[in-house]
Design a protein around this motif. Structure first.
Motif, PDB file in Angstrom:
ATOM      1  N   LYS A  16      71.388  73.298  42.579  1.00  0.00           N
ATOM      2  CA  LYS A  16      70.361  72.258  42.694  1.00  0.00           C
ATOM      3  C   LYS A  16      69.099  72.659  41.942  1.00  0.00           C
ATOM      4  O   LYS A  16      68.473  71.837  41.266  1.00  0.00           O
ATOM      5  CB  LYS A  16      70.044  71.992  44.170  1.00  0.00           C
ATOM      6  CG  LYS A  16      68.999  70.883  44.347  1.00  0.00           C
ATOM      7  CD  LYS A  16      68.753  70.577  45.808  1.00  0.00           C
ATOM      8  CE  LYS A  16      67.792  69.390  45.967  1.00  0.00           C
ATOM      9  NZ  LYS A  16      66.532  69.517  45.239  1.00  0.00           N
ATOM     10  N   TRP A  55      55.479  74.979  42.640  1.00  0.00           N
ATOM     11  CA  TRP A  55      56.620  74.060  42.602  1.00  0.00           C
ATOM     12  C   TRP A  55      57.906  74.754  43.072  1.00  0.00           C
ATOM     13  O   TRP A  55      58.694  74.204  43.834  1.00  0.00           O
ATOM     14  CB  TRP A  55      56.799  73.541  41.164  1.00  0.00           C
ATOM     15  CG  TRP A  55      58.001  72.657  40.969  1.00  0.00           C
ATOM     16  CD1 TRP A  55      58.058  71.312  41.137  1.00  0.00           C
ATOM     17  CD2 TRP A  55      59.328  73.068  40.592  1.00  0.00           C
ATOM     18  NE1 TRP A  55      59.332  70.856  40.887  1.00  0.00           N
ATOM     19  CE2 TRP A  55      60.129  71.908  40.555  1.00  0.00           C
ATOM     20  CE3 TRP A  55      59.914  74.298  40.294  1.00  0.00           C
ATOM     21  CZ2 TRP A  55      61.485  71.938  40.212  1.00  0.00           C
ATOM     22  CZ3 TRP A  55      61.261  74.347  39.955  1.00  0.00           C
ATOM     23  CH2 TRP A  55      62.034  73.176  39.917  1.00  0.00           C
ATOM     24  N   GLN A  64      68.829  74.592  39.308  1.00  0.00           N
ATOM     25  CA  GLN A  64      69.027  74.423  37.858  1.00  0.00           C
ATOM     26  C   GLN A  64      68.841  72.969  37.447  1.00  0.00           C
ATOM     27  O   GLN A  64      68.199  72.671  36.443  1.00  0.00           O
ATOM     28  CB  GLN A  64      70.428  74.894  37.454  1.00  0.00           C
ATOM     29  CG  GLN A  64      70.553  76.399  37.353  1.00  0.00           C
ATOM     30  CD  GLN A  64      71.957  76.784  36.914  1.00  0.00           C
ATOM     31  OE1 GLN A  64      72.375  76.467  35.805  1.00  0.00           O
ATOM     32  NE2 GLN A  64      72.680  77.456  37.782  1.00  0.00           N
ATOM     33  N   ASN A  65      69.414  72.046  38.238  1.00  0.00           N
ATOM     34  CA  ASN A  65      69.246  70.620  37.944  1.00  0.00           C
ATOM     35  C   ASN A  65      67.780  70.209  38.034  1.00  0.00           C
ATOM     36  O   ASN A  65      67.281  69.477  37.186  1.00  0.00           O
ATOM     37  CB  ASN A  65      70.075  69.765  38.926  1.00  0.00           C
ATOM     38  CG  ASN A  65      71.561  69.839  38.610  1.00  0.00           C
ATOM     39  OD1 ASN A  65      71.940  70.102  37.475  1.00  0.00           O
ATOM     40  ND2 ASN A  65      72.394  69.630  39.619  1.00  0.00           N
ATOM     41  N   ASP A  66      67.096  70.699  39.090  1.00  0.00           N
ATOM     42  CA  ASP A  66      65.674  70.370  39.272  1.00  0.00           C
ATOM     43  C   ASP A  66      64.837  70.876  38.099  1.00  0.00           C
ATOM     44  O   ASP A  66      63.920  70.205  37.633  1.00  0.00           O
ATOM     45  CB  ASP A  66      65.134  70.965  40.587  1.00  0.00           C
ATOM     46  CG  ASP A  66      65.701  70.263  41.821  1.00  0.00           C
ATOM     47  OD1 ASP A  66      66.309  69.180  41.647  1.00  0.00           O
ATOM     48  OD2 ASP A  66      65.549  70.790  42.936  1.00  0.00           O
ATOM     49  N   ARG A 118      65.835  71.403  34.991  1.00  0.00           N
ATOM     50  CA  ARG A 118      66.095  70.588  33.794  1.00  0.00           C
ATOM     51  C   ARG A 118      65.430  69.216  33.922  1.00  0.00           C
ATOM     52  O   ARG A 118      64.873  68.697  32.953  1.00  0.00           O
ATOM     53  CB  ARG A 118      67.605  70.454  33.565  1.00  0.00           C
ATOM     54  CG  ARG A 118      68.232  71.771  33.115  1.00  0.00           C
ATOM     55  CD  ARG A 118      69.630  71.594  32.560  1.00  0.00           C
ATOM     56  NE  ARG A 118      70.104  72.843  31.967  1.00  0.00           N
ATOM     57  CZ  ARG A 118      70.894  73.712  32.578  1.00  0.00           C
ATOM     58  NH1 ARG A 118      71.304  73.489  33.816  1.00  0.00           N
ATOM     59  NH2 ARG A 118      71.289  74.809  31.964  1.00  0.00           N
ATOM     60  N   THR A 119      65.494  68.642  35.121  1.00  0.00           N
ATOM     61  CA  THR A 119      64.857  67.339  35.363  1.00  0.00           C
ATOM     62  C   THR A 119      63.347  67.443  35.130  1.00  0.00           C
ATOM     63  O   THR A 119      62.716  66.519  34.616  1.00  0.00           O
ATOM     64  CB  THR A 119      65.128  66.861  36.805  1.00  0.00           C
ATOM     65  OG1 THR A 119      66.543  66.802  36.994  1.00  0.00           O
ATOM     66  CG2 THR A 119      64.550  65.480  37.060  1.00  0.00           C
ATOM     67  N   ALA A 120      62.778  68.595  35.498  1.00  0.00           N
ATOM     68  CA  ALA A 120      61.330  68.806  35.338  1.00  0.00           C
ATOM     69  C   ALA A 120      60.968  69.174  33.890  1.00  0.00           C
ATOM     70  O   ALA A 120      59.811  69.439  33.581  1.00  0.00           O
ATOM     71  CB  ALA A 120      60.865  69.901  36.290  1.00  0.00           C
ATOM     72  N   GLY A 121      61.983  69.214  33.017  1.00  0.00           N
ATOM     73  CA  GLY A 121      61.720  69.480  31.606  1.00  0.00           C
ATOM     74  C   GLY A 121      61.599  70.959  31.265  1.00  0.00           C
ATOM     75  O   GLY A 121      61.097  71.323  30.207  1.00  0.00           O
ATOM     76  N   ARG A 122      62.060  71.840  32.171  1.00  0.00           N
ATOM     77  CA  ARG A 122      62.010  73.271  31.895  1.00  0.00           C
ATOM     78  C   ARG A 122      63.274  73.688  31.147  1.00  0.00           C
ATOM     79  O   ARG A 122      64.378  73.266  31.486  1.00  0.00           O
ATOM     80  CB  ARG A 122      61.933  74.081  33.201  1.00  0.00           C
ATOM     81  CG  ARG A 122      60.722  73.764  34.053  1.00  0.00           C
ATOM     82  CD  ARG A 122      59.454  74.263  33.422  1.00  0.00           C
ATOM     83  NE  ARG A 122      58.271  73.929  34.209  1.00  0.00           N
ATOM     84  CZ  ARG A 122      57.036  74.025  33.770  1.00  0.00           C
ATOM     85  NH1 ARG A 122      56.804  74.454  32.540  1.00  0.00           N
ATOM     86  NH2 ARG A 122      56.010  73.698  34.530  1.00  0.00           N
ATOM     87  N   GLU A 123      63.096  74.531  30.152  1.00  0.00           N
ATOM     88  CA  GLU A 123      64.249  75.009  29.374  1.00  0.00           C
ATOM     89  C   GLU A 123      64.898  76.189  30.105  1.00  0.00           C
ATOM     90  O   GLU A 123      64.275  77.227  30.304  1.00  0.00           O
ATOM     91  CB  GLU A 123      63.778  75.463  27.989  1.00  0.00           C
ATOM     92  CG  GLU A 123      64.914  75.923  27.095  1.00  0.00           C
ATOM     93  CD  GLU A 123      64.445  76.791  25.932  1.00  0.00           C
ATOM     94  OE1 GLU A 123      65.322  77.225  25.177  1.00  0.00           O
ATOM     95  OE2 GLU A 123      63.240  77.044  25.811  1.00  0.00           O
TER      96      GLU A 123
END
Length: 208
Positions: free
Chosen positions: A149, A187, A151-153, A155-160
């Protein structure tokens, strides 16, 4: 350290013609001076019959290495204008080689300066540039249950997400701009109910 710099998006060649002389500008990203020299040697080998292979390169985010050569053109009419064009465009970690095939018409000093500098400028416009920003490598350690979860969060937040390693816990390596560290820490605590650890590492540059 510079907060950001620009470099050429990809290796490539752009050709222009000035008074029947052909000017082929080859551009490439170069992480080190050795890479720049190797690229230059390769272009020379590809154009053994060319009249001149003039070159310039800028290495280092702060442009700490700047070198140029007129390769037989009158002093200051080729390599320097090429270098000046790279610096004017804020280019770093880049090498430019302009191969000239003489067309029988002498251009004069002013004409040469415009032709060599212009060849680099046009090649940059054609091949495109990218901006690289300074960031800090950061490692997040989290338990297996929350890893997917998170990792998905991220990526959703725009983190590489740069790398994920699975061991007793899961470590996720990301890049963070310095200005975002405190916000990200808050966060992360919120997203994982305070169970994840954040460790800051070295600074690096990445695509903006």
């Amino acid at each position: 350290m510079q907060d950001e710099y620009r470099t050429v998006a990809r290796e490539g060649v752009h050709e222009t013609e000035v008074s029947r002389s052909r000017f082929l500008c080859a551009l490439a990203p170069a992480a080190t001076e050795q890479e720049a020299q190797e690229f230059l040697a390769r272009i020379r080998k590809e154009h053994p019959t060319a009249t001149h292979n003039c070159w310039a390169y800028v290495i280092g985010a702060d442009a700490s290495v700047q070198k140029a050569s007129d390769d037989g053109e009158p002093g200051g009419t080729a390599g320097v204008p090429m270098l000046q064009m790279l610096l004017r465009r804020d280019m770093r970690y880049v090498v430019a080689v302009v191969t000239r095939y003489f067309g029988g018409v002498k251009l004069g000093a002013g004409g040469l300066i415009r032709a060599y500098g212009g060849a680099v400028g046009e090649a940059l416009d054609t091949l495109g540039t990218i901006t690289r920003r300074r960031f800090r490598l950061a490692t997040v350690t989290v338990d297996h249950q929350r890893a997917g979860k998170l990792q998905n969060d991220l990526r959703t937040a725009g983190r590489e997400v740069r790398e994920v390693r699975y061991g007793e816990a899961v470590t996720i390596e990301i890049g963070l701009p310095d200005a975002d560290v405190d916000t990200f820490r808050a966060w992360l605590a919120d997203a994982t109910a305070g169970t994840a650890a954040l460790e800051l590492g070295a600074e690096a540059y990445g695509d903006a």
